[in-house]
Design a protein around this motif. Structure first.
Motif, PDB file in Angstrom:
ATOM      1  N   ILE A 276       0.844  -1.203   0.000  1.00 45.89           N
ATOM      2  CA  ILE A 276       0.000   0.000   0.000  1.00 45.89           C
ATOM      3  C   ILE A 276       0.880   1.256   0.000  1.00 45.89           C
ATOM      4  CG2 ILE A 276      -1.599   1.358   1.415  1.00 45.89           C
ATOM      5  CD1 ILE A 276      -2.932  -1.253   2.230  1.00 45.89           C
ATOM      6  N   VAL A 277       1.958   1.241   0.786  1.00 40.78           N
ATOM      7  CA  VAL A 277       2.888   2.371   0.793  1.00 40.78           C
ATOM      8  C   VAL A 277       3.485   2.591  -0.597  1.00 40.78           C
ATOM      9  CG1 VAL A 277       5.090   3.202   1.712  1.00 40.78           C
ATOM     10  CG2 VAL A 277       3.411   2.173   3.243  1.00 40.78           C
ATOM     11  N   LEU A 278       3.871   1.489  -1.248  1.00 40.31           N
ATOM     12  CA  LEU A 278       4.452   1.601  -2.587  1.00 40.31           C
ATOM     13  C   LEU A 278       3.433   2.115  -3.596  1.00 40.31           C
ATOM     14  CD1 LEU A 278       6.514  -1.706  -2.618  1.00 40.31           C
ATOM     15  CD2 LEU A 278       7.448   0.605  -2.635  1.00 40.31           C
ATOM     16  N   MET A 279       2.192   1.635  -3.505  1.00 36.60           N
ATOM     17  CA  MET A 279       1.149   2.099  -4.422  1.00 36.60           C
ATOM     18  C   MET A 279       0.825   3.573  -4.199  1.00 36.60           C
ATOM     19  SD  MET A 279      -1.453  -1.169  -4.261  1.00 36.60           S
ATOM     20  CE  MET A 279      -2.687  -0.285  -5.207  1.00 36.60           C
ATOM     21  N   ALA A 280       0.757   3.979  -2.931  1.00 37.32           N
ATOM     22  CA  ALA A 280       0.449   5.375  -2.631  1.00 37.32           C
ATOM     23  C   ALA A 280       1.561   6.315  -3.059  1.00 37.32           C
ATOM     24  CB  ALA A 280       0.184   5.531  -1.135  1.00 37.32           C
ATOM     25  N   SER A 281       2.793   5.792  -3.130  1.00 35.63           N
ATOM     26  CA  SER A 281       3.922   6.637  -3.528  1.00 35.63           C
ATOM     27  C   SER A 281       4.091   6.719  -5.034  1.00 35.63           C
ATOM     28  CB  SER A 281       5.207   6.113  -2.893  1.00 35.63           C
ATOM     29  OG  SER A 281       5.487   4.788  -3.348  1.00 35.63           O
ATOM     30  N   GLY A 282       3.244   6.003  -5.789  1.00 30.65           N
ATOM     31  CA  GLY A 282       3.361   6.054  -7.252  1.00 30.65           C
ATOM     32  C   GLY A 282       3.303   7.457  -7.825  1.00 30.65           C
ATOM     33  N   PRO A 283       2.319   8.292  -7.431  1.00 36.29           N
ATOM     34  CA  PRO A 283       2.268   9.661  -7.980  1.00 36.29           C
ATOM     35  C   PRO A 283       3.439  10.532  -7.543  1.00 36.29           C
ATOM     36  CG  PRO A 283       0.141   8.995  -7.071  1.00 36.29           C
ATOM     37  CD  PRO A 283       1.132   7.969  -6.642  1.00 36.29           C
ATOM     38  N   LEU A 284       4.233  10.086  -6.561  1.00 34.35           N
ATOM     39  CA  LEU A 284       5.338  10.896  -6.057  1.00 34.35           C
ATOM     40  C   LEU A 284       6.666  10.557  -6.718  1.00 34.35           C
ATOM     41  CD1 LEU A 284       4.453  10.648  -2.251  1.00 34.35           C
ATOM     42  CD2 LEU A 284       3.830  12.469  -3.833  1.00 34.35           C
ATOM     43  N   LEU A 285       6.634   9.655  -7.711  1.00 40.29           N
ATOM     44  CA  LEU A 285       7.860   9.302  -8.415  1.00 40.29           C
ATOM     45  C   LEU A 285       8.477  10.531  -9.073  1.00 40.29           C
ATOM     46  CD1 LEU A 285       6.912   5.925 -10.122  1.00 40.29           C
ATOM     47  CD2 LEU A 285       8.772   6.272  -8.509  1.00 40.29           C
ATOM     48  N   ILE A 286       9.799  10.607  -8.992  1.00 42.41           N
ATOM     49  CA  ILE A 286      10.515  11.729  -9.607  1.00 42.41           C
ATOM     50  C   ILE A 286      10.722  11.412 -11.088  1.00 42.41           C
ATOM     51  CG2 ILE A 286      12.604  13.123  -9.532  1.00 42.41           C
ATOM     52  CD1 ILE A 286      12.918  12.351  -6.607  1.00 42.41           C
ATOM     53  N   ILE A 287       9.815  11.883 -11.921  1.00 40.40           N
ATOM     54  CA  ILE A 287       9.897  11.674 -13.365  1.00 40.40           C
ATOM     55  C   ILE A 287       9.534  12.964 -14.071  1.00 40.40           C
ATOM     56  CG2 ILE A 287       9.408   9.198 -13.301  1.00 40.40           C
ATOM     57  CD1 ILE A 287       6.517   9.801 -13.870  1.00 40.40           C
ATOM     58  N   ASP A 288       9.914  13.054 -15.328  1.00 41.84           N
ATOM     59  CA  ASP A 288       9.617  14.227 -16.130  1.00 41.84           C
ATOM     60  C   ASP A 288       8.111  14.329 -16.356  1.00 41.84           C
ATOM     61  OD1 ASP A 288       9.643  16.371 -17.765  1.00 41.84           O
ATOM     62  OD2 ASP A 288      10.702  15.400 -19.431  1.00 41.84           O
ATOM     63  N   GLU A 289       7.557  15.520 -16.156  1.00 43.91           N
ATOM     64  CA  GLU A 289       6.120  15.701 -16.325  1.00 43.91           C
ATOM     65  C   GLU A 289       5.669  15.340 -17.737  1.00 43.91           C
ATOM     66  OE1 GLU A 289       3.758  16.454 -14.210  1.00 43.91           O
ATOM     67  OE2 GLU A 289       5.146  16.518 -12.513  1.00 43.91           O
ATOM     68  N   LYS A 290       6.534  15.598 -18.727  1.00 46.71           N
ATOM     69  CA  LYS A 290       6.161  15.297 -20.109  1.00 46.71           C
ATOM     70  C   LYS A 290       6.023  13.797 -20.352  1.00 46.71           C
ATOM     71  CE  LYS A 290       8.504  19.436 -21.903  1.00 46.71           C
ATOM     72  NZ  LYS A 290       9.543  19.938 -22.832  1.00 46.71           N
ATOM     73  N   SER A 291       6.767  13.015 -19.593  1.00 46.83           N
ATOM     74  CA  SER A 291       6.736  11.558 -19.805  1.00 46.83           C
ATOM     75  C   SER A 291       5.805  10.845 -18.829  1.00 46.83           C
ATOM     76  CB  SER A 291       8.148  10.989 -19.665  1.00 46.83           C
ATOM     77  OG  SER A 291       8.646  11.236 -18.357  1.00 46.83           O
ATOM     78  N   LYS A 292       5.057  11.614 -17.999  1.00 42.70           N
ATOM     79  CA  LYS A 292       4.214  10.984 -16.991  1.00 42.70           C
ATOM     80  C   LYS A 292       3.155  10.102 -17.633  1.00 42.70           C
ATOM     81  CE  LYS A 292       3.270  13.071 -13.224  1.00 42.70           C
ATOM     82  NZ  LYS A 292       2.764  13.995 -12.168  1.00 42.70           N
ATOM     83  N   GLU A 293       2.528  10.600 -18.722  1.00 49.35           N
ATOM     84  CA  GLU A 293       1.478   9.813 -19.370  1.00 49.35           C
ATOM     85  C   GLU A 293       2.036   8.515 -19.950  1.00 49.35           C
ATOM     86  OE1 GLU A 293      -0.723  12.013 -22.200  1.00 49.35           O
ATOM     87  OE2 GLU A 293      -1.515  13.474 -20.742  1.00 49.35           O
TER      88      GLU A 293
END
Length: 599
Positions: A276-293
């Motif tokens: 659950i902690v790992l799933m909840a942290s998904g949106p907090l991944l440090i990635i480029d906004e352009k490549s989020k989709e």
């Protein structure tokens, strides 16, 4: 020592080890490329101590600013403590002449501590390989951003020390655990098996006997979890997903492995909470906004592919098992365990040794009672029903008969002694008595109704039966069992061993004769004697004879050299056993070479 330790204490220790693993896992998650919010990050900073991060204690005040010194200090800390333990133990032994603490107990304590801290130790020694990308194109260590990866002298020293640590800790610990697990099945059957288990109590002591391998699997899980941040440093979006997959796969494979249901529930709950902690942290991944989709699309595609792959594998396995069963049994022995368990064993031995038939006996081949009907339906050519007074009172036996009849499996009744359908007053459905609710529930779950049972029993009455008298000698019973085997196979040239052939086969060993005595007035104890007779004659050069009456003692063709007493309930009150024993003692008086063996 499990024989001296309370199960409650083992449960508490196991729960403590699971809590330590959870805290180490949360500390390891902090190394992922995830931007945790401040309140939760403050909690993770406290957990850094479980990842062997001494900066929590402000160690630069003690060891200086050199992070290499801190790395070396942690690396040599455990070996130094072990050396101190050994020195203290030897000094105590030299003074008192005995060990202060048994060495095996010290080894289990130290090895258990290393196994509990395995995730943190592995994550610590591979720190120099965990580097992050900077905007200027350089890569620096995550644990010490002032050191440039693969381009500085400090990092080269780190790599050298890390190599030593990897060999000393994760490689050595995992190699020993893997070797012990791989050789477990060979060690436990040897005379020194108890010493092996005592030495590796830290690895096997927390798990059930048939899940002994789970300790090694947990270590491999921790190794993979520690390597994920390094192996997937360039694909940060995959890190939390890979972490979750490892936890799920290992959790499913080692479910219900612990000794206590409470520790099993705790482990499952902790794994779910970490996921659950790992799933909840998904949106907090440090990635480029352009490549989020594109990242989210890749995760969804990956999940869909895994679901389809797993479903396809299960479907293919089910179809392959249906089309081509892994094992085909020529004979399935349907019997009442209390009334004909030993006789069923004797029947299996005869059919396998004389006719080479594959025989299913539930005490040998069955892992789950729920598979009984499926084995009858898909993997059996002949269902042999051993008709004794209690067999048709058992719901599982009735279910096997109905299942065989529904699926056109050949049914061969083996009528024992004076069994008669007409005097069978306790069969449900044919008389007014009924089974208990839970017994009916077993059959109803497989769509077996009262009408099905009545039809199957009526058909069973009309079938051609093979008769055997279980009070006769083993030779007479062997002839009847071979007749049964001919009904179940195409072999018609099998000849039962006669008493003459048995005597001639042992004429070269007339100096040796073993007599077997027991409660031969009852069928099951007599069957046990016949089993022992068959196995003794097969495994040794001795001629073995079951003494059924006192006249058998004087009729032996070879001198008696040993006697085996088969101890069963009611034996000491049986008149036949008393008479045969007195006859044996009378014969012993004339033969000084008897070695009495009591079993």
């Amino acid at each position: 020592d499990p024989s001296r330790t309370s199960v409650s204490l083992i449960v508490a220790a196991t729960a403590g080890a699971q809590l330590m693993w959870t805290l180490q896992t949360l500390a390891t998650i902090q190394t992922l490329d995830i931007r945790f919010p401040r309140p939760f990050r403050s909690i993770l900073d406290v957990f850094r101590i479980f990842a062997l991060d001494l900066r929590v204690f402000n160690t630069p005040c003690m060891l200086g600013d050199a992070s290499i010194a801190q790395f070396i200090f942690i690396l040599v800390c455990f070996p130094a403590i072990v050396c101190m333990q050994v020195a203290v133990m030897f000094v105590a032994r030299m003074r008192s002449g005995e060990w202060l603490v048994p060495p095996v107990r010290v080894f289990n304590f130290d090895a258990g501590l290393l196994s509990v801290l395995y995730l943190s130790l592995t994550g610590f020694v591979v720190q120099p390989f965990l580097c992050s990308q900077n905007p200027n194109g350089t890569r620096t260590m995550v644990s010490d951003p002032s050191i440039t990866c693969y381009g500085s002298e400090e990092h080269a020293i780190y790599i050298a020390m890390s190599a030593v640590g990897i060999i000393a800790y994760p490689v050595t610990i995992l190699s020993v655990a893997t070797w012990a697990t791989w050789t477990y099945s060979r060690w436990v059957i040897t005379e020194r098996g108890h010493m092996f288990l005592k030495g590796f109590l830290f690895l096997f002591g927390r798990f059930k006997q048939d899940h002994y391998w789970c300790g090694c699997i947990h270590m491999w899980r921790n190794l993979v979890a520690a390597i994920i941040p390094i192996a997937l440093s360039d694909v940060t979006w995959l890190q939390s997903t890979a972490f979750s997959l490892v936890l799920i796969c290992v959790g499913l494979s080692t479910a219900n492995a612990h000794l206590s249901p409470n520790t099993n529930r705790l482990e499952a709950s902790l794994i779910v909470l970490v996921i659950i902690v790992l799933m909840a942290s998904g949106p907090l991944l440090i990635i480029d906004e352009k490549s989020k989709e594109s990242v989210l699309a890749s995760l969804l595609i990956l999940a869909s592919v895994i679901m389809l792959a797993l479903s396809s594998v299960v479907i293919c396995l089910g179809l392959s098992r249906f089309m081509r069963p892994s094992v085909i049994y020529s004979v399935f022995l349907c019997h009442h365990k209390a009334g004909a368990g030993a006789f069923a064993r004797f029947t299996k031995i005869i059919l396998q040794s004389h006719m080479r038939l594959s025989v299913f006996l539930d005490s040998d081949n069955l892992r789950d009672v729920e598979d009984l009907f499926d084995i009858v339906r898909t993997s059996t050519r002949n269902l042999v029903v051993i008709l004794t007074p209690e067999v048709l009172k058992r719901p599982w036996c009735i279910g096997e008969i109905v299942t065989a009849r529904r699926n056109n499996v050949s049914i061969v009744p083996l009528k024992c002694d004076t069994f008669c359908f007409d005097t069978y007053a306790a069969v449900p459905c044919r008389h007014q008595s009924t089974w208990k609710a839970n017994e009916w529930k077993t059959l109803k779950r497989y769509q077996i109704s009262k009408e099905d049972i009545m039809e199957a029993l009526a058909a069973l009455e009309l079938m051609k039966t093979v008769c055997v008298n279980r009070e006769e000698s083993s030779i007479v019973q062997t002839e009847a069992i071979l007749d049964l085997g001919r009904c179940c196979s195409s072999q018609s040239n099998i000849v039962a061993p006669s008493s003459a052939s048995m005597a001639s086969s042992t004429c070269s060993h007339r100096r040796f004769s073993t007599v077997i005595l027991g409660n031969v007035s009852e069928c099951e104890p007599l069957a046990v004697c016949h089993i022992l007779q068959t196995l003794l004659m097969r495994a040794s050069l001795k001629f073995a004879s079951v003494i059924r009456r006192k006249e058998d003692i004087t009729g032996l063709s070879a001198p008696i050299t040993s006697a085996v007493f088969v101890l069963t309930s009611g034996m000491l009150t049986a008149l036949t056993f008393a008479e045969t024993t007195l006859a044996l003692l009378s014969a012993v008086c004339h033969d000084d070479g008897l070695d009495a063996l009591a079993h």
